[in-house]
Design a protein around this motif. Structure first.
Motif, mmCIF file in Angstrom:
data_model
loop_
_atom_site.group_PDB
_atom_site.id
_atom_site.type_symbol
_atom_site.label_atom_id
_atom_site.label_comp_id
_atom_site.label_asym_id
_atom_site.label_seq_id
_atom_site.Cartn_x
_atom_site.Cartn_y
_atom_site.Cartn_z
ATOM 1 N N ILE A 132 -34.684 -43.461 -40.016
ATOM 2 C CA ILE A 132 -33.574 -44.431 -39.855
ATOM 3 C C ILE A 132 -32.291 -43.826 -40.433
ATOM 4 O O ILE A 132 -31.219 -43.872 -39.816
ATOM 5 N N ASP A 133 -32.386 -43.239 -41.629
ATOM 6 C CA ASP A 133 -31.204 -42.617 -42.259
ATOM 7 C C ASP A 133 -30.620 -41.517 -41.364
ATOM 8 O O ASP A 133 -29.401 -41.417 -41.185
ATOM 9 N N LEU A 134 -31.501 -40.691 -40.813
ATOM 10 C CA LEU A 134 -31.030 -39.575 -39.979
ATOM 11 C C LEU A 134 -30.295 -40.094 -38.746
ATOM 12 O O LEU A 134 -29.213 -39.616 -38.393
ATOM 13 N N ASP A 135 -30.882 -41.095 -38.099
ATOM 14 C CA ASP A 135 -30.270 -41.621 -36.873
ATOM 15 C C ASP A 135 -28.950 -42.325 -37.166
ATOM 16 O O ASP A 135 -27.981 -42.170 -36.416
ATOM 17 N N ALA A 136 -28.930 -43.111 -38.244
ATOM 18 C CA ALA A 136 -27.696 -43.846 -38.579
ATOM 19 C C ALA A 136 -26.569 -42.851 -38.899
ATOM 20 O O ALA A 136 -25.429 -43.012 -38.447
ATOM 21 N N ALA A 137 -26.905 -41.818 -39.654
ATOM 22 C CA ALA A 137 -25.898 -40.797 -39.997
ATOM 23 C C ALA A 137 -25.394 -40.111 -38.725
ATOM 24 O O ALA A 137 -24.190 -39.880 -38.545
ATOM 25 N N ARG A 138 -26.334 -39.804 -37.840
ATOM 26 C CA ARG A 138 -25.963 -39.078 -36.614
ATOM 27 C C ARG A 138 -25.049 -39.944 -35.744
ATOM 28 O O ARG A 138 -24.056 -39.475 -35.197
ATOM 29 N N LEU A 139 -25.369 -41.236 -35.630
ATOM 30 C CA LEU A 139 -24.569 -42.105 -34.753
ATOM 31 C C LEU A 139 -23.152 -42.307 -35.295
ATOM 32 O O LEU A 139 -22.189 -42.299 -34.520
ATOM 33 N N LEU A 140 -23.013 -42.471 -36.606
ATOM 34 C CA LEU A 140 -21.660 -42.605 -37.170
ATOM 35 C C LEU A 140 -20.851 -41.333 -36.939
ATOM 36 O O LEU A 140 -19.659 -41.370 -36.624
ATOM 37 N N MET A 141 -21.518 -40.200 -37.094
ATOM 38 C CA MET A 141 -20.834 -38.918 -36.906
ATOM 39 C C MET A 141 -20.471 -38.714 -35.433
ATOM 40 O O MET A 141 -19.358 -38.285 -35.109
ATOM 41 N N TYR A 142 -21.412 -39.039 -34.538
ATOM 42 C CA TYR A 142 -21.131 -38.904 -33.098
ATOM 43 C C TYR A 142 -19.930 -39.768 -32.711
ATOM 44 O O TYR A 142 -19.074 -39.361 -31.935
ATOM 45 N N ARG A 143 -19.872 -41.002 -33.262
ATOM 46 C CA ARG A 143 -18.762 -41.888 -32.889
ATOM 47 C C ARG A 143 -17.428 -41.281 -33.317
ATOM 48 O O ARG A 143 -16.476 -41.211 -32.534
ATOM 49 N N ALA A 144 -17.376 -40.820 -34.581
ATOM 50 C CA ALA A 144 -16.102 -40.263 -35.080
ATOM 51 C C ALA A 144 -15.709 -39.037 -34.263
ATOM 52 O O ALA A 144 -14.537 -38.859 -33.913
ATOM 53 N N ALA A 145 -16.681 -38.193 -33.953
ATOM 54 C CA ALA A 145 -16.374 -36.951 -33.223
ATOM 55 C C ALA A 145 -16.039 -37.246 -31.758
ATOM 56 O O ALA A 145 -15.074 -36.696 -31.210
ATOM 57 N N ALA A 146 -16.809 -38.138 -31.131
ATOM 58 C CA ALA A 146 -16.592 -38.422 -29.702
ATOM 59 C C ALA A 146 -15.232 -39.081 -29.490
ATOM 60 O O ALA A 146 -14.511 -38.752 -28.542
ATOM 61 N N ASN A 147 -14.843 -40.014 -30.383
ATOM 62 C CA ASN A 147 -13.572 -40.707 -30.211
ATOM 63 C C ASN A 147 -12.365 -39.801 -30.457
ATOM 64 O O ASN A 147 -11.253 -40.133 -30.070
ATOM 65 N N ALA A 148 -12.586 -38.656 -31.118
ATOM 66 C CA ALA A 148 -11.461 -37.756 -31.410
ATOM 67 C C ALA A 148 -10.926 -37.095 -30.152
ATOM 68 O O ALA A 148 -9.747 -36.726 -30.090
ATOM 69 N N GLY A 149 -11.777 -36.932 -29.138
ATOM 70 C CA GLY A 149 -11.338 -36.241 -27.916
ATOM 71 C C GLY A 149 -10.786 -34.873 -28.269
ATOM 72 O O GLY A 149 -11.379 -34.126 -29.041
ATOM 73 N N ALA A 150 -9.590 -34.572 -27.743
ATOM 74 C CA ALA A 150 -8.981 -33.268 -28.026
ATOM 75 C C ALA A 150 -8.114 -33.313 -29.276
ATOM 76 O O ALA A 150 -7.622 -32.287 -29.743
ATOM 77 N N GLY A 151 -7.929 -34.511 -29.844
ATOM 78 C CA GLY A 151 -7.082 -34.633 -31.033
ATOM 79 C C GLY A 151 -7.899 -34.480 -32.299
ATOM 80 O O GLY A 151 -8.867 -33.718 -32.330
ATOM 81 N N LEU A 152 -7.517 -35.215 -33.345
ATOM 82 C CA LEU A 152 -8.264 -35.174 -34.605
ATOM 83 C C LEU A 152 -8.968 -36.518 -34.799
ATOM 84 O O LEU A 152 -8.464 -37.548 -34.344
ATOM 85 N N PRO A 153 -10.128 -36.526 -35.473
ATOM 86 C CA PRO A 153 -10.863 -37.780 -35.621
ATOM 87 C C PRO A 153 -10.067 -38.829 -36.389
ATOM 88 O O PRO A 153 -9.184 -38.511 -37.189
ATOM 89 N N ASP A 154 -10.407 -40.087 -36.147
ATOM 90 C CA ASP A 154 -9.795 -41.212 -36.850
ATOM 91 C C ASP A 154 -10.223 -41.192 -38.318
ATOM 92 O O ASP A 154 -11.381 -40.909 -38.638
ATOM 93 N N GLN A 155 -9.287 -41.534 -39.195
ATOM 94 C CA GLN A 155 -9.528 -41.428 -40.634
ATOM 95 C C GLN A 155 -10.684 -42.327 -41.100
ATOM 96 O O GLN A 155 -11.557 -41.887 -41.858
ATOM 97 N N VAL A 156 -10.703 -43.574 -40.650
ATOM 98 C CA VAL A 156 -11.716 -44.516 -41.149
ATOM 99 C C VAL A 156 -13.089 -44.192 -40.546
ATOM 100 O O VAL A 156 -14.114 -44.218 -41.245
ATOM 101 N N GLU A 157 -13.115 -43.825 -39.263
ATOM 102 C CA GLU A 157 -14.403 -43.454 -38.659
ATOM 103 C C GLU A 157 -14.970 -42.201 -39.340
ATOM 104 O O GLU A 157 -16.171 -42.115 -39.602
ATOM 105 N N ALA A 158 -14.094 -41.228 -39.616
ATOM 106 C CA ALA A 158 -14.557 -40.004 -40.285
ATOM 107 C C ALA A 158 -15.029 -40.318 -41.701
ATOM 108 O O ALA A 158 -16.028 -39.764 -42.184
#
Ligand SMILES: Cc1cc2nc3c(=O)[nH]c(=O)nc-3n(C[C@H](O)[C@H](O)[C@H](O)COP(=O)(O)OP(=O)(O)OC[C@H]3O[C@@H](n4cnc5c(N)ncnc54)[C@H](O)[C@@H]3O)c2cc1C
Length: 383
Positions: free
Chosen positions: A287-313
């Motif tokens: 559960i810990d591994l998946d939750a960590a991965r999903l939060l990280m994927y969200r921050a990275a995916a939403n960054a697109g070509a720019g830089l990730p959002d501060q709160v998501e990161a």
């Protein structure tokens, strides 16, 4: 939000996983014991074309997305902490500041050798009296004819022994607080630059003090000045996703070791994996591994070509850092006394997993960022 990997992303993940498990993992003990910079591992990644992922193609990088970068660095960390830390230096805040805010001359000069893994770029931010409180830094850049003279000192600097260039946070003139902060590029051979003796760390790498004694840089060495602090901190959001990916890779590596062990070790006439108490531990780790991965994927995916959002990161980093400590410790527990032996890889993962929560903005500082987004900015004593 769609976290299904594209065919190209799956190919990249498989490529890096293959190299990491076959080649980098075999070298991990050597870097851990000798504290050498992992040049051989870096050359392996360079020859497979998986360095410089977040550097634009026109400067010799892969022009990949943050999502692809975190996929790759997680796989490297799953096999070898030291190599992942070297890759962090290659993709991290120092390179991102050059990519996003450097002049064309900075990019032409520094990015191609960084992308090839030939030039190591250090980031000099932390000072004896300015750690989490970066806005309190004292290293001064005084304006002189044609440039600046720097005086001050930094501590806990990674890769200062091998770096060819140092992205250095400075205070321009007498401007107080974060408003006075910017960054300059300092080449290694600049007179007045002194690297002190390294201190060995729990994770195996060394951290160094760096001193500036009347060090002169030309005006064109200035990387960011106007709105410097805001720009430097936004580049840090990329670093925080990479840091989360290293924590996750360490946790996943420890979990892999433990899962395989409990399926082979027998006690009380059955496999450890057959005890429900052990199965629930494994489930909590998953559960810990998946939750960590999903939060990280969200921050990275939403960054697109720019830089990730501060709160998501911030959420991704705080959770992954702490999950990595929990998961790697539980993994060691599953090995019993054998897990405490230096010859067991799980011991290395436990040490490596401790780094994330101590570097690049601690989870406490990430919580401050998250809380500010909820209830507004806190007043700091020096405001
Ligand atoms: C492996 C590693 C590599 C590093 N590499 C580099 C590098 O290359 N370049 C570089 O510049 N630095 C580097 N650092 C330094 C790192 O960024 C700092 O250690 C980090 O920012 C914390 O600063 P500090 O150690 O001074 O701790 P402090 O800021 O003194 O904090 C001590 C404790 O107090 C807590 N704390 C501080 N302020 C608050 C607050 N407002 N609210 C609640 N809790 C708070 C912290 O979370 C921490 O637990 C590295 C550190 C490590 C461990």
């Amino acid at each position: 939000m769609d976290f299904q990997l594209s065919e190209q992303q799956r190919d990249l993940q498989q490529l890096v996983r293959g190299i990491a498990q076959k080649e980098l993992k075999a070298l991990a003990t050597r870097w851990d014991r000798t504290h050498e910079f992992p040049w051989e591992s870096i050359r392996i990644l360079a020859s497979a074309g998986v360095l410089g992922l977040t550097i634009p193609e026109q400067y010799g990088g892969a022009g990949a997305s943050w999502f692809e970068a975190v996929l790759a660095i997680e796989e490297v960390a799953r096999a070898c902490y030291q190599t992942a830390m070297a890759v962090l230096g290659e993709l991290g805040v120092q390179t991102q500041v050059i990519v996003h805010y450097g002049t064309d001359a900075h990019k032409d000069r520094y990015l191609p050798p960084i992308a090839r893994g030939e030039l190591i770029c250090a980031i000099c931010m932390t000072e004896p009296d300015a750690g989490s409180d970066v806005g309190a830094l004292k290293t001064r850049a005084e304006a002189v004819e044609g440039g600046y003279v720097l005086n001050g000192s930094k501590i806990l600097i990674s890769r200062a022994d091998v770096a060819g260039v140092f992205v250095t946070f400075v205070r321009f003139g007498n401007v107080p607080g974060s408003r006075g902060i910017g960054a300059v590029l300092i080449d290694r051979d600049t007179p007045g630059l002194e690297i002190g003796p390294g201190d060995e760390t729990l994770g195996g790498e060394q951290l160094f003090p760096v001193y500036f004694h009347d060090l002169r840089v030309r005006e064109d060495a200035v990387l960011v000045k106007e709105h410097g602090f805001r720009k430097l901190m936004s580049a840090f959001n990329g670093q925080r996703c990479l840091n989360a990916a290293i924590s996750l890779g360490q946790a996943q590596g420890a979990f892999d070791e433990a899962l395989s062990y409990v399926q082979s070790r027998q006690q009380f006439g059955q496999r450890l994996a057959d005890f429900q108490g052990i199965q629930w531990l494994l489930a909590d780790m998953a559960i810990d591994l998946d939750a960590a991965r999903l939060l990280m994927y969200r921050a990275a995916a939403n960054a697109g070509a720019g830089l990730p959002d501060q709160v998501e990161a911030a959420k991704a980093k705080a959770f992954a850092n702490e999950a990595a400590i929990r998961v790697s410790n539980q993994a060691m527990q599953l090995f019993g006394g054998h897990g405490y032996l230096k010859s067991m890889p799980v011991e290395r993962y436990v040490r490596g997993a401790r780094f994330g929560a101590l570097a690049g903005g601690t989870p406490q500082i990430q919580r401050n960022i998250i809380a500010e987004s909820l209830v507004g900015r806190r007043r700091m004593p020096r405001d």
